[in-house]
Design a protein around this motif. Structure first.
Motif, PDB file in Angstrom:
ATOM      1  N   ASP A   1       0.856  -1.198   0.000  1.00  0.00           N
ATOM      2  CA  ASP A   1       0.000   0.000   0.000  1.00  0.00           C
ATOM      3  C   ASP A   1       0.887   1.243   0.000  1.00  0.00           C
ATOM      4  O   ASP A   1       1.997   1.226   0.513  1.00  0.00           O
ATOM      5  CB  ASP A   1      -0.901   0.002   1.249  1.00  0.00           C
ATOM      6  N   LEU A   2       0.340   2.301  -0.546  1.00  0.00           N
ATOM      7  CA  LEU A   2       1.036   3.592  -0.568  1.00  0.00           C
ATOM      8  C   LEU A   2       1.245   4.104   0.856  1.00  0.00           C
ATOM      9  O   LEU A   2       2.269   4.687   1.184  1.00  0.00           O
ATOM     10  CB  LEU A   2       0.159   4.587  -1.353  1.00  0.00           C
TER      11      LEU A   2
ATOM     12  N   ASP B   1       3.818   1.791  -4.589  1.00  0.00           N
ATOM     13  CA  ASP B   1       2.849   2.498  -5.424  1.00  0.00           C
ATOM     14  C   ASP B   1       2.461   1.581  -6.594  1.00  0.00           C
ATOM     15  O   ASP B   1       3.341   1.157  -7.355  1.00  0.00           O
ATOM     16  CB  ASP B   1       3.536   3.783  -5.925  1.00  0.00           C
ATOM     17  N   VAL B   2       1.173   1.315  -6.762  1.00  0.00           N
ATOM     18  CA  VAL B   2       0.759   0.422  -7.857  1.00  0.00           C
ATOM     19  C   VAL B   2       1.082   0.984  -9.233  1.00  0.00           C
ATOM     20  O   VAL B   2       1.107   0.242 -10.211  1.00  0.00           O
ATOM     21  CB  VAL B   2      -0.751   0.048  -7.836  1.00  0.00           C
TER      22      VAL B   2
ATOM     23  N   THR C   1      -6.923  -4.689  -4.352  1.00  0.00           N
ATOM     24  CA  THR C   1      -7.999  -3.829  -3.860  1.00  0.00           C
ATOM     25  C   THR C   1      -7.580  -2.358  -3.833  1.00  0.00           C
ATOM     26  O   THR C   1      -8.414  -1.462  -3.658  1.00  0.00           O
ATOM     27  CB  THR C   1      -8.462  -4.334  -2.468  1.00  0.00           C
TER      28      THR C   1
ATOM     29  N   GLY D   1      -6.827   1.313  -4.742  1.00  0.00           N
ATOM     30  CA  GLY D   1      -7.479   2.155  -5.742  1.00  0.00           C
ATOM     31  C   GLY D   1      -7.631   3.561  -5.218  1.00  0.00           C
ATOM     32  O   GLY D   1      -7.517   3.812  -4.017  1.00  0.00           O
TER      33      GLY D   1
ATOM     34  N   SER E   1     -13.620  -4.619  -7.806  1.00  0.00           N
ATOM     35  CA  SER E   1     -14.224  -3.700  -8.770  1.00  0.00           C
ATOM     36  C   SER E   1     -15.233  -2.826  -8.018  1.00  0.00           C
ATOM     37  O   SER E   1     -15.006  -2.486  -6.851  1.00  0.00           O
ATOM     38  CB  SER E   1     -14.863  -4.531  -9.886  1.00  0.00           C
TER      39      SER E   1
ATOM     40  N   TYR F   1     -13.999   8.335 -12.019  1.00  0.00           N
ATOM     41  CA  TYR F   1     -13.885   7.165 -11.136  1.00  0.00           C
ATOM     42  C   TYR F   1     -14.574   5.928 -11.721  1.00  0.00           C
ATOM     43  O   TYR F   1     -13.913   4.891 -11.913  1.00  0.00           O
ATOM     44  CB  TYR F   1     -14.375   7.511  -9.718  1.00  0.00           C
TER      45      TYR F   1
ATOM     46  N   LYS G   1     -12.804   2.412 -13.066  1.00  0.00           N
ATOM     47  CA  LYS G   1     -13.107   1.076 -12.516  1.00  0.00           C
ATOM     48  C   LYS G   1     -13.593   0.143 -13.623  1.00  0.00           C
ATOM     49  O   LYS G   1     -13.260  -1.046 -13.636  1.00  0.00           O
ATOM     50  CB  LYS G   1     -14.159   1.174 -11.402  1.00  0.00           C
TER      51      LYS G   1
ATOM     52  N   ILE H   1     -19.916   0.461   0.394  1.00  0.00           N
ATOM     53  CA  ILE H   1     -19.419  -0.260   1.574  1.00  0.00           C
ATOM     54  C   ILE H   1     -19.596   0.606   2.827  1.00  0.00           C
ATOM     55  O   ILE H   1     -19.319   1.803   2.804  1.00  0.00           O
ATOM     56  CB  ILE H   1     -17.926  -0.620   1.401  1.00  0.00           C
TER      57      ILE H   1
HETATM   58  N1  LIG Z   1     -15.885   2.430  -0.508  1.00  0.00           N
HETATM   59  C1  LIG Z   1     -16.819   1.884  -1.266  1.00  0.00           C
HETATM   60  O1  LIG Z   1     -18.016   2.069  -1.052  1.00  0.00           O
HETATM   61  C2  LIG Z   1     -16.411   0.989  -2.407  1.00  0.00           C
HETATM   62  C3  LIG Z   1     -17.425   0.357  -3.135  1.00  0.00           C
HETATM   63  C4  LIG Z   1     -17.085  -0.477  -4.183  1.00  0.00           C
HETATM   64  C5  LIG Z   1     -15.756  -0.692  -4.491  1.00  0.00           C
HETATM   65  N2  LIG Z   1     -14.780  -0.071  -3.793  1.00  0.00           N
HETATM   66  C6  LIG Z   1     -13.387  -0.369  -4.162  1.00  0.00           C
HETATM   67  O2  LIG Z   1     -12.762  -0.969  -3.044  1.00  0.00           O
HETATM   68  C7  LIG Z   1     -11.375  -0.661  -3.041  1.00  0.00           C
HETATM   69  C8  LIG Z   1     -10.992  -0.090  -1.700  1.00  0.00           C
HETATM   70  O3  LIG Z   1     -11.727   1.085  -1.523  1.00  0.00           O
HETATM   71  P1  LIG Z   1     -11.909   1.808  -0.113  1.00  0.00           P
HETATM   72  O4  LIG Z   1     -13.235   2.418  -0.087  1.00  0.00           O
HETATM   73  O5  LIG Z   1     -11.487   0.879   0.980  1.00  0.00           O
HETATM   74  O6  LIG Z   1     -10.858   2.985  -0.293  1.00  0.00           O
HETATM   75  P2  LIG Z   1      -9.613   3.382   0.575  1.00  0.00           P
HETATM   76  O7  LIG Z   1      -9.125   4.675   0.051  1.00  0.00           O
HETATM   77  O8  LIG Z   1      -9.931   3.253   2.020  1.00  0.00           O
HETATM   78  O9  LIG Z   1      -8.599   2.221   0.209  1.00  0.00           O
HETATM   79  C9  LIG Z   1      -7.827   2.229  -0.946  1.00  0.00           C
HETATM   80  C10 LIG Z   1      -6.413   1.843  -0.573  1.00  0.00           C
HETATM   81  O10 LIG Z   1      -5.624   1.911  -1.760  1.00  0.00           O
HETATM   82  C11 LIG Z   1      -4.410   2.538  -1.417  1.00  0.00           C
HETATM   83  N3  LIG Z   1      -3.831   3.203  -2.570  1.00  0.00           N
HETATM   84  C12 LIG Z   1      -4.289   4.302  -3.211  1.00  0.00           C
HETATM   85  N4  LIG Z   1      -3.465   4.638  -4.208  1.00  0.00           N
HETATM   86  C13 LIG Z   1      -2.467   3.716  -4.219  1.00  0.00           C
HETATM   87  C14 LIG Z   1      -1.320   3.531  -5.013  1.00  0.00           C
HETATM   88  N5  LIG Z   1      -1.011   4.365  -5.995  1.00  0.00           N
HETATM   89  N6  LIG Z   1      -0.516   2.487  -4.720  1.00  0.00           N
HETATM   90  C15 LIG Z   1      -0.794   1.658  -3.689  1.00  0.00           C
HETATM   91  N7  LIG Z   1      -1.852   1.781  -2.912  1.00  0.00           N
HETATM   92  C16 LIG Z   1      -2.690   2.810  -3.154  1.00  0.00           C
HETATM   93  C17 LIG Z   1      -4.765   3.546  -0.336  1.00  0.00           C
HETATM   94  O11 LIG Z   1      -3.631   3.915   0.412  1.00  0.00           O
HETATM   95  C18 LIG Z   1      -5.793   2.782   0.473  1.00  0.00           C
HETATM   96  O12 LIG Z   1      -5.212   2.032   1.504  1.00  0.00           O
HETATM   97  C19 LIG Z   1     -11.141   0.306  -4.197  1.00  0.00           C
HETATM   98  O13 LIG Z   1     -10.612  -0.420  -5.276  1.00  0.00           O
HETATM   99  C20 LIG Z   1     -12.540   0.822  -4.508  1.00  0.00           C
HETATM  100  O14 LIG Z   1     -12.647   1.201  -5.852  1.00  0.00           O
HETATM  101  C21 LIG Z   1     -15.073   0.756  -2.745  1.00  0.00           C
END
Ligand SMILES: NC(=O)c1ccc[n+]([C@@H]2O[C@H](COP(=O)([O-])OP(=O)(O)OC[C@H]3O[C@@H](n4cnc5c(N)ncnc54)[C@H](O)[C@@H]3O)[C@@H](O)[C@H]2O)c1
Ligand SMILES: CC(C)CCC[C@@H](C)[C@H]1CC[C@H]2[C@@H]3[C@H](O)C=C4C[C@@H](O)CC[C@]4(C)[C@H]3CC[C@]12C
Length: 342
Positions: free
Chosen positions: A16-17, A39-40, A59, A61, A101, A132, A136, A167
């Protein structure tokens, strides 16, 4: 969830970042836990982290529907990042890839058409403009197309994508924002969205559980699950976005005022458009990124709920947390936020 529920787990790498201090607590058990700051978007960093792994759960994003980051950055992280993960699997010989996704790959679409308790086969015109959901959708497509590619060693890659609805649960930043806004308004929130608009929600623990099950079963049911998409669902009730939030914020002392929206829709739309203008005007001075913009208004104001049993049929998914437990855990978390704010 992996540490708790996967008896076969030998090593867990977290890439993770931003690495939080909470990760240290995970390192005390018998499973080797390695936290990698990376960094991804950097292909070599991803490949180094993936090398030797049996399964990758991708995961990471950039979740931004408020205009905090540029469309280019969203694309770079979500699309190029996913491309890097796929290539890392191919180059290093990792055969199983699970991708987080989103429901937004399907909708709500730009026409605001309702998706009422649909499943993975329900016809729906999935057309997006916002960076966004566009990112996705592209990333999901890459993951699904990669299914069957030969990885190092000659065996086929097996991929699948999970599409969570909105979520909720511990650590839900927007819930925290609504909570604090309610406190500022004297314990009240004002209804903005009609109660009849259903918005799909799923508890974070069940999202994690579904990922663990898929990671476990992909190897054994590759022919059935490879290249498939699954909505991520549980038994959370169908409600409007605001009524659902009140399931947690209500017991924490907030009240949702009004049985109907306080402001007419056209006024909300006007305010949302005004926010976009203000964001643009203020950009050279500060980042103005309020919750309300035309996209978030459309998201909240368009019925989008799923009703499916595909995950149960394909890999035996049943939610790990009941609705009552998910609710209780989320309320406790909001109360803890309240405690720490005082
Ligand atoms: N929150 C929602 O309601 C929801 C719904 C459907 C899908 N999602 C998907 O679930 C996943 C997680 O989302 P979340 O809500 O937990 O968000 P979040 O921001 O809490 O988690 C995303 C994680 O990705 C990491 N990240 C971001 N950029 C990065 C990079 N360049 N390199 C490495 N790591 C990086 C962040 O540090 C973070 O820990 C995402 O892919 C999102 O699209 C979220
Ligand atoms: C009009 C206002 C009163 C309310 C604004 C609420 C708005 C901030 C909420 C409503 C719906 C929310 C999104 C929805 O739960 C699903 C997802 C999918 C996921 O991939 C990323 C998060 C996202 C976009 C939620 C963001 C916050 C939204 C838009």
């Amino acid at each position: 969830m992996l540490l708790q529920q996967e008896p076969q787990l030998r090593e867990l790498r977290i890439f993770d970042l931003h690495l939080g201090p909470w990760l240290e607590e995970l390192k005390t058990g018998p499973v080797q836990v390695t936290a990698i700051q990376g960094d991804v978007t950097q292909a070599h960093e991803v490949a180094a982290a993936v090398a030797g792994a049996h399964v990758v759960i991708h995961t990471a994003g950039l979740v931004d529907v408020f205009g905090k980051t540029s469309p280019e950055t969203i694309h770079e992280v979500n699309v190029q990042g996913t491309r890097n993960v796929i290539e890392a699997c191919v180059q290093t010989g990792t055969r199983f890839l699970v991708y987080t996704s989103s429901m937004e790959v399907v909708g709500p679409n730009i026409k605001g058409q309702p998706f009422y308790r649909g499943n993975e086969n329900t016809p729906y015109e999935a057309v997006h403009r916002h960076p966004y959901p566009c990112s996705k959708a592209l990333a999901e497509q890459l993951v699904l197309e990669a299914n069957g590619r030969k990885v190092l060693g000659g065996l086929p890659l097996v991929t699948c994508a999970l599409r969570p609805t909105g979520i909720y649960g511990e650590g839900h930043q927007i819930m925290r924002d609504f909570y604090h806004q309610g406190l500022r308004l004297g314990g009240r929130l004002f209804r903005a969205i009609p109660a009849s608009v259903e918005h799909g929600r799923v508890y974070v623990g069940n999202v994690a559980w579904m990922h663990v099950l898929v990671a476990r079963e992909l190897e054994h049911r590759a022919a059935l699950m490879g290249g498939q998409v699954y909505f991520c669902y549980d038994n959370s009730p169908y409600k409007s976005y605001e009524d659902f939030n009140m399931e947690f914020l209500g017991p924490c002392g907030l009240r949702l005022v009004g049985t109907r929206p306080l402001l007419p829709y056209w006024l909300l739309l006007f305010l949302a458009a005004l926010n976009v203008l203000l964001q643009w005007l203020l950009r050279p001075l500060l980042l103005y990124a309020p919750l309300l913009n035309p996209y978030t208004l459309a998201m909240a104001n368009t019925t989008f709920t799923v009703s499916t049993d595909k995950a149960r049929r394909h890999f035996g998914y049943e939610p790990l947390f009941s609705w009552e437990e998910s609710r209780t855990r989320t309320i406790r978390w909001v109360q803890a936020v309240e405690g720490s704010a005082q």
